[in-house]
Design a protein around this motif. Structure first.
Motif, PDB file in Angstrom:
ATOM      1  N   SER A  44       0.814  -1.211   0.000  1.00  0.00           N
ATOM      2  CA  SER A  44       0.000   0.000   0.000  1.00  0.00           C
ATOM      3  C   SER A  44       0.852   1.267   0.000  1.00  0.00           C
ATOM      4  O   SER A  44       0.323   2.368   0.075  1.00  0.00           O
ATOM      5  N   ARG A  45       2.166   1.099  -0.061  1.00  0.00           N
ATOM      6  CA  ARG A  45       3.091   2.230  -0.142  1.00  0.00           C
ATOM      7  C   ARG A  45       4.371   1.756  -0.808  1.00  0.00           C
ATOM      8  O   ARG A  45       4.465   0.601  -1.256  1.00  0.00           O
ATOM      9  N   ALA A  46       5.364   2.632  -0.884  1.00  0.00           N
ATOM     10  CA  ALA A  46       6.611   2.315  -1.583  1.00  0.00           C
ATOM     11  C   ALA A  46       7.339   1.134  -0.936  1.00  0.00           C
ATOM     12  O   ALA A  46       7.340   0.972   0.288  1.00  0.00           O
ATOM     13  N   VAL A  47       7.953   0.317  -1.787  1.00  0.00           N
ATOM     14  CA  VAL A  47       8.732  -0.837  -1.356  1.00  0.00           C
ATOM     15  C   VAL A  47      10.196  -0.591  -1.727  1.00  0.00           C
ATOM     16  O   VAL A  47      10.496  -0.132  -2.837  1.00  0.00           O
ATOM     17  N   ASN A  48      11.106  -0.903  -0.810  1.00  0.00           N
ATOM     18  CA  ASN A  48      12.538  -0.735  -1.057  1.00  0.00           C
ATOM     19  C   ASN A  48      13.220  -2.087  -1.240  1.00  0.00           C
ATOM     20  O   ASN A  48      13.043  -2.989  -0.410  1.00  0.00           O
ATOM     21  N   ILE A  49      13.965  -2.221  -2.332  1.00  0.00           N
ATOM     22  CA  ILE A  49      14.811  -3.403  -2.538  1.00  0.00           C
ATOM     23  C   ILE A  49      16.253  -2.966  -2.291  1.00  0.00           C
ATOM     24  O   ILE A  49      16.793  -2.135  -3.021  1.00  0.00           O
ATOM     25  N   VAL A  50      16.864  -3.515  -1.251  1.00  0.00           N
ATOM     26  CA  VAL A  50      18.226  -3.146  -0.866  1.00  0.00           C
ATOM     27  C   VAL A  50      19.201  -4.056  -1.614  1.00  0.00           C
ATOM     28  O   VAL A  50      19.190  -5.280  -1.448  1.00  0.00           O
ATOM     29  N   VAL A  51      20.028  -3.442  -2.454  1.00  0.00           N
ATOM     30  CA  VAL A  51      20.929  -4.163  -3.352  1.00  0.00           C
ATOM     31  C   VAL A  51      22.372  -4.030  -2.860  1.00  0.00           C
ATOM     32  O   VAL A  51      22.831  -2.917  -2.603  1.00  0.00           O
ATOM     33  N   PRO A  52      23.109  -5.134  -2.738  1.00  0.00           N
ATOM     34  CA  PRO A  52      24.474  -5.067  -2.218  1.00  0.00           C
ATOM     35  C   PRO A  52      25.522  -4.685  -3.261  1.00  0.00           C
ATOM     36  O   PRO A  52      26.709  -4.924  -3.046  1.00  0.00           O
ATOM     37  N   TYR A  53      25.086  -4.124  -4.375  1.00  0.00           N
ATOM     38  CA  TYR A  53      25.999  -3.770  -5.465  1.00  0.00           C
ATOM     39  C   TYR A  53      25.941  -2.275  -5.742  1.00  0.00           C
ATOM     40  O   TYR A  53      24.922  -1.621  -5.511  1.00  0.00           O
ATOM     41  N   ALA A  54      27.031  -1.765  -6.288  1.00  0.00           N
ATOM     42  CA  ALA A  54      27.056  -0.369  -6.726  1.00  0.00           C
ATOM     43  C   ALA A  54      26.205  -0.214  -7.981  1.00  0.00           C
ATOM     44  O   ALA A  54      25.974  -1.193  -8.710  1.00  0.00           O
ATOM     45  N   PRO A  55      25.714   0.983  -8.266  1.00  0.00           N
ATOM     46  CA  PRO A  55      24.918   1.196  -9.480  1.00  0.00           C
ATOM     47  C   PRO A  55      25.707   0.865 -10.748  1.00  0.00           C
ATOM     48  O   PRO A  55      26.914   1.080 -10.812  1.00  0.00           O
ATOM     49  N   GLY A  56      25.012   0.307 -11.727  1.00  0.00           N
ATOM     50  CA  GLY A  56      25.618   0.096 -13.038  1.00  0.00           C
ATOM     51  C   GLY A  56      26.049  -1.310 -13.347  1.00  0.00           C
ATOM     52  O   GLY A  56      26.256  -1.653 -14.516  1.00  0.00           O
ATOM     53  N   ALA A  58      25.673  -5.646 -13.344  1.00  0.00           N
ATOM     54  CA  ALA A  58      24.612  -6.536 -13.815  1.00  0.00           C
ATOM     55  C   ALA A  58      23.563  -6.786 -12.742  1.00  0.00           C
ATOM     56  O   ALA A  58      22.363  -6.783 -13.022  1.00  0.00           O
ATOM     57  N   GLY A  59      24.003  -7.004 -11.482  1.00  0.00           N
ATOM     58  CA  GLY A  59      23.057  -7.249 -10.413  1.00  0.00           C
ATOM     59  C   GLY A  59      22.135  -6.064 -10.180  1.00  0.00           C
ATOM     60  O   GLY A  59      20.935  -6.220  -9.937  1.00  0.00           O
ATOM     61  N   ASP A  60      22.695  -4.863 -10.280  1.00  0.00           N
ATOM     62  CA  ASP A  60      21.911  -3.641 -10.113  1.00  0.00           C
ATOM     63  C   ASP A  60      20.961  -3.431 -11.290  1.00  0.00           C
ATOM     64  O   ASP A  60      19.768  -3.177 -11.102  1.00  0.00           O
ATOM     65  N   LEU A  61      21.462  -3.555 -12.495  1.00  0.00           N
ATOM     66  CA  LEU A  61      20.664  -3.247 -13.682  1.00  0.00           C
ATOM     67  C   LEU A  61      19.501  -4.226 -13.862  1.00  0.00           C
ATOM     68  O   LEU A  61      18.389  -3.828 -14.214  1.00  0.00           O
ATOM     69  N   THR A  62      19.750  -5.511 -13.621  1.00  0.00           N
ATOM     70  CA  THR A  62      18.665  -6.481 -13.764  1.00  0.00           C
ATOM     71  C   THR A  62      17.592  -6.245 -12.698  1.00  0.00           C
ATOM     72  O   THR A  62      16.400  -6.403 -12.969  1.00  0.00           O
TER      73      THR A  62
END
Length: 337
Positions: A44-56, A58-62
């Protein structure tokens, strides 16, 4: 007790009563909020996915491709928060200690499983999480320089056996997925290859071009462009089935190493006490998003295979990967940190 103290007593009682009422109100709201969060209105509100990678990367982009589609499906923002550092520890710890309401999600995967057996002490445990669904699978490619004499895996193995200890296989840092898959390849192929770790994928590929290493094991997204250009030659992929983006490249299992199956993969995890209704709803939403043809196409272009799972399937995968990589770490003599 003095008369002044007796006169002050009702004031303190009133304060205590008000405080107790406030606490009860907060707890009631919290319980109601938790009950509402477990219903069909999630999210019912924003969801955050915490990613252990820097932007840019493959893990971040996918993850961003997936998050964009999930936002469209659920009608709420799905935000990617990059929290790299200390391996997976920074991001994993943040989610492990978050409220178990489904609004703070960890992008874990095989890297988290490896960390759980590679490090003696972590600020989190795998039991701090409930697994939700896999998201993306990244096969690795066994590559050689474009001018190398090896045309297939059999050529490489034959040369390695003819010259034991003379050939080097390059990977990123000790304990990484790439490094452990190289150790697994060396063991399965029965060859005496020297596994040489580097700080980054760029350094690994520079070493291949300079012939400091004769073969490299790297995740496909990092080498897909160079394979396509002919700068390097892919002898095989490490997954059980061929990667759709490189259909001409056989698997290691097809190349004589029966049963070889090793991939890097990402998946969604939430704090352990998250309501099962939220977990199941999030898993279903994830499956719908990853089944979208456009999402699959975009992920394939990034070198990944979009693939959802049930929570139980992901939990079994985490357990299997933990056991597998623990065996590889022990057999390779990699010290725990």
């Amino acid at each position: 007790m003095t008369c002044d103290a007796r006169r002050r007593r009702p004031t303190w009682l009133r304060v205590a009563t008000v405080a107790a009422c406030c606490i009860a109100f907060v707890l009631t709201v919290g319980v109601r909020g938790a009950h509402a969060a477990s219903g069909d209105d999630y999210p019912s509100r924003a969801v955050n996915i915490v990613v252990p990678y820097a932007p840019g990367g493959a893990g971040d982009l996918t993850t961003r491709v997936f998050a964009q589609k999930l936002t469209q499906l659920v009608g709420q923002p799905v935000i990617v928060l990059n929290r790299p550092g200390a391996g997976f520890a920074n991001s994993a710890t943040m989610v492990a200690h978050a409220r178990p309401d489904g609004y703070t999600i960890f992008l874990g995967g095989n890297g988290a499983a490896i960390s759980s057996v590679l490090f003696r002490s972590l600020p989190y445990r795998m039991s701090d999480f409930t697994q939700v669904s896999t998201v993306a699978f990244f096969s690795l490619a066994l590559v050689v320089d474009g001018h190398a004499p090896y045309r297939n895996v059999a050529d490489l193995i034959a040369d390695a056996k003819a010259h034991p200890g003379k050939l080097n296989i390059g990977t990123v840092s000790t304990g990484s997925t790439q490094n452990l898959v190289a150790e697994l390849f060396r063991s399965k192929a029965g060859v005496d290859l020297q596994v040489v770790p580097f700080e980054s994928s760029g350094e690994v590929m520079a070493a291949l071009r300079g012939n400091s290493v004769q073969v490299v094991l790297e995740v496909i997204p990092s080498v897909l462009g160079q394979i396509s250009s002919g700068a390097v030659r892919a002898l095989a992929v490490t997954s059980a089935s061929r990667f759709a983006g490189l259909p001409q490249v056989p698997t290691l299992a097809e190349s004589g190493l029966a049963g070889f199956d090793a991939t890097s993969w990402s998946g969604l995890s939430v704090p352990a006490k998250t309501d099962a209704a939220i977990v199941n709803r999030l898993a279903a939403q994830t499956a719908t998003a990853l089944a979208d043809p456009d999402v699959k196409r975009k992920m394939q272009m990034l070198g990944a295979d979009a693939r959802a799972s049930t929570p139980a399937q992901m939990s079994r995968l985490v357990d299997a990967d933990t056991a597998k990589w623990q065996r590889v770490i022990e057999q390779a003599g990699i010290p725990r940190r």
